[in-house]
Design a protein around this motif. Structure first.
Motif, mmCIF file in Angstrom:
data_model
loop_
_atom_site.group_PDB
_atom_site.id
_atom_site.type_symbol
_atom_site.label_atom_id
_atom_site.label_comp_id
_atom_site.label_asym_id
_atom_site.label_seq_id
_atom_site.Cartn_x
_atom_site.Cartn_y
_atom_site.Cartn_z
ATOM 1 N N VAL A 67 0.832 -0.905 0.036
ATOM 2 C CA VAL A 67 0.004 0.020 -0.104
ATOM 3 C C VAL A 67 0.934 1.296 -0.234
ATOM 4 O O VAL A 67 1.484 1.705 0.997
ATOM 5 C CB VAL A 67 -1.025 0.102 1.117
ATOM 6 C CG1 VAL A 67 -1.946 1.271 1.140
ATOM 7 C CG2 VAL A 67 -1.742 -1.311 1.255
ATOM 8 N N GLY A 68 1.205 1.837 -1.173
ATOM 9 C CA GLY A 68 2.276 2.785 -1.302
ATOM 10 C C GLY A 68 3.449 2.146 -1.856
ATOM 11 O O GLY A 68 4.004 1.071 -1.514
ATOM 12 N N LEU A 69 3.753 2.601 -3.259
ATOM 13 C CA LEU A 69 5.078 2.247 -3.875
ATOM 14 C C LEU A 69 6.206 3.262 -3.797
ATOM 15 O O LEU A 69 5.947 4.394 -3.983
ATOM 16 C CB LEU A 69 4.737 1.773 -5.300
ATOM 17 C CG LEU A 69 3.751 0.653 -5.474
ATOM 18 C CD1 LEU A 69 3.763 0.169 -6.816
ATOM 19 C CD2 LEU A 69 4.200 -0.804 -4.757
ATOM 20 N N THR A 70 7.436 2.724 -3.790
ATOM 21 C CA THR A 70 8.622 3.647 -3.912
ATOM 22 C C THR A 70 8.618 3.748 -5.567
ATOM 23 O O THR A 70 8.241 3.034 -6.447
ATOM 24 C CB THR A 70 9.693 3.068 -3.414
ATOM 25 O OG1 THR A 70 9.992 1.823 -3.828
ATOM 26 C CG2 THR A 70 9.592 2.954 -1.876
ATOM 27 N N ALA A 112 -7.851 -1.209 -0.549
ATOM 28 C CA ALA A 112 -7.955 0.151 -0.021
ATOM 29 C C ALA A 112 -8.998 0.181 1.330
ATOM 30 O O ALA A 112 -8.716 0.613 2.319
ATOM 31 C CB ALA A 112 -8.591 0.999 -1.018
ATOM 32 N N GLN A 113 -9.885 -0.674 1.145
ATOM 33 C CA GLN A 113 -10.888 -0.768 2.133
ATOM 34 C C GLN A 113 -10.178 -1.364 3.436
ATOM 35 O O GLN A 113 -10.269 -1.087 4.796
ATOM 36 C CB GLN A 113 -12.303 -1.651 2.036
ATOM 37 C CG GLN A 113 -13.066 -1.883 2.881
ATOM 38 C CD GLN A 113 -14.556 -2.015 2.781
ATOM 39 O OE1 GLN A 113 -15.028 -1.030 2.324
ATOM 40 N NE2 GLN A 113 -15.141 -3.309 3.043
ATOM 41 N N GLN A 114 -9.324 -2.746 3.160
ATOM 42 C CA GLN A 114 -8.829 -3.279 4.423
ATOM 43 C C GLN A 114 -7.842 -2.399 4.854
ATOM 44 O O GLN A 114 -7.600 -2.639 6.271
ATOM 45 C CB GLN A 114 -7.953 -4.486 3.809
ATOM 46 C CG GLN A 114 -8.894 -5.719 3.345
ATOM 47 C CD GLN A 114 -9.908 -6.368 4.323
ATOM 48 O OE1 GLN A 114 -9.392 -6.815 5.398
ATOM 49 N NE2 GLN A 114 -10.927 -6.234 4.140
ATOM 50 N N ALA A 115 -7.284 -1.385 4.103
ATOM 51 C CA ALA A 115 -6.214 -0.384 4.737
ATOM 52 C C ALA A 115 -6.986 0.719 5.298
ATOM 53 O O ALA A 115 -6.024 1.616 5.880
ATOM 54 C CB ALA A 115 -5.359 -0.031 3.595
ATOM 55 N N LYS A 147 -19.506 -4.201 -2.326
ATOM 56 C CA LYS A 147 -18.869 -4.580 -1.177
ATOM 57 C C LYS A 147 -17.861 -3.719 -0.359
ATOM 58 O O LYS A 147 -17.464 -4.191 0.770
ATOM 59 C CB LYS A 147 -18.190 -6.161 -1.111
ATOM 60 C CG LYS A 147 -19.197 -7.071 -1.635
ATOM 61 C CD LYS A 147 -18.569 -8.619 -2.084
ATOM 62 C CE LYS A 147 -19.460 -9.508 -2.595
ATOM 63 N NZ LYS A 147 -18.945 -10.790 -2.738
ATOM 64 N N CYS A 148 -17.428 -2.664 -0.993
ATOM 65 C CA CYS A 148 -16.393 -1.748 -0.558
ATOM 66 C C CYS A 148 -16.487 -0.603 -0.208
ATOM 67 O O CYS A 148 -17.231 0.209 -1.322
ATOM 68 C CB CYS A 148 -15.139 -1.995 -1.340
ATOM 69 S SG CYS A 148 -14.440 -3.746 -1.793
ATOM 70 N N ASN A 149 -16.782 0.050 1.007
ATOM 71 C CA ASN A 149 -17.303 1.289 1.265
ATOM 72 C C ASN A 149 -16.350 2.357 1.012
ATOM 73 O O ASN A 149 -15.652 2.912 1.973
ATOM 74 C CB ASN A 149 -17.987 1.307 2.770
ATOM 75 C CG ASN A 149 -18.445 2.541 3.000
ATOM 76 O OD1 ASN A 149 -18.783 3.211 2.006
ATOM 77 N ND2 ASN A 149 -18.700 2.850 4.390
ATOM 78 N N ILE A 150 -15.988 2.615 -0.422
ATOM 79 C CA ILE A 150 -15.057 3.592 -0.630
ATOM 80 C C ILE A 150 -15.784 4.456 -1.802
ATOM 81 O O ILE A 150 -16.971 4.229 -2.329
ATOM 82 C CB ILE A 150 -13.884 3.040 -1.462
ATOM 83 C CG1 ILE A 150 -14.154 2.318 -2.774
ATOM 84 C CG2 ILE A 150 -13.079 2.032 -0.425
ATOM 85 C CD1 ILE A 150 -12.925 1.731 -3.507
#
Length: 299
Positions: A67-70, A112-115, A147-150
């Motif tokens: 979650v987030g890349l260099t 994203a939801q898990q994070a 299913k994803c609250n985003i």
């Protein structure tokens, strides 16, 4: 079992409650040629930062959901051979085998939801493919959004898909669709279709997200943003190219996860690169709008 790893920038944002915008990574590995994909990914992240939010590009590497890349990880994703286009069904296998995977809209929305992230910017949604009655090809993106609250910000459904059937299916799944400062659903490469949608401002969207959370509604909110006028393509011209590409794909028996990269490549060649230019422009614009929405929601 630890399967999620945050970049330092994203972890700091979560701890200090800064607005964060998730980004998918299939557009890097499968959506654009190198080095356009790398420059686009870095520019999109910078656009989000300039609007006061933090970018979180999501990908699968070394058995972890990153979650987030260099910049080095973005380069790796753009150049490594055999990167797996990873939808929800593929996620456990890619992680177990420690393969490098680029996340689709469905997998990015899940991650994203898990994070704990609330906003997600992408180019175009997957959806119901044309001729669905013959092959039942419906993107897992749509089911994931139920299913994803985003809040997912895109330039609409990809033009290669059946837009009215996709909108109908989103309604069936309970996913609300809004036009960002427009009452016409955009057509990805072109600014508007004939399909009407409720228009919304960033302040209204912030209130909707707050109320949805209070009501414990788990569906996503889809905000559709028209491609910038200067980069929009002529509707009739692009539709004729898409129709030809679909015919060729059918003749060659190209289906499933292979069809979208094939069609986008065909369209890029037929438009002498103009479709790629529009794709990059709309992705940047979507990221900017998503960052503005995230900042407004945070305030």
């Amino acid at each position: 079992m630890k399967t999620m790893q945050y970049s330092d920038e994203v972890l700091d944002a979560i701890i200090h409650k800064k607005p964060v915008v998730a980004l998918e990574s299939t557009i890097i590995s499968h959506g654009m040629p190198y080095p356009d994909n790398v420059s686009m990914a870095i520019e999109v992240e910078d656009i989000i930062r300039n609007e006061g939010a933090v970018p979180a590009t999501i990908a699968l590497m070394d058995g972890q959901i990153k979650v987030g890349l260099t910049k080095d990880e973005i380069e790796r994703l753009a150049t490594e051979e055999g990167v797996i286009k990873t939808s929800i069904r593929d996620l456990p296998g890619v992680l177990a085998k420690k393969q490098t995977g680029a996340t689709t809209v469905a997998t990015t929305a899940y991650a994203a939801q898990q994070a704990g992230l609330h906003f997600f910017a992408t180019g175009g949604l997957g959806g119901v493919h044309r001729g669905v009655a013959d092959h039942m090809d419906i993107s897992a993106d749509l089911v994931a959004l139920s299913k994803c609250n985003i809040c997912i910000v895109s330039a609409g459904v990809k033009s290669i898909l059946d837009i009215p059937k996709t909108l109908e299916f989103l309604e069936t799944l309970g996913v609300p669709v809004y036009g960002y400062e427009t009452d016409r659903y955009p057509g990805f490469y072109f600014r508007e279709t004939e399909h009407e949608v409720p228009s919304i401002t960033k302040e209204e969207l912030a209130k909707i997200m707050k109320i949805k959370h209070h009501l414990s509604l788990e569906q996503a909110v889809h905000v559709a943003v028209p491609v910038p006028d200067a980069d929009a393509m002529d509707r009739d011209h692009i539709q004729s190219i898409i129709d030809h590409a679909l015919t060729e794909a059918d003749q060659r028996g190209i289906t499933g996860k292979d069809i979208t990269p094939f069609l986008l490549g065909h369209i890029k060649d037929a438009t002498a690169g103009e479709s790629l230019k529009a794709n990059i422009a709309l992705m940047k614009n979507n990221a900017k709008v998503a960052a503005q929405l995230a900042v407004c929601h945070q305030k």
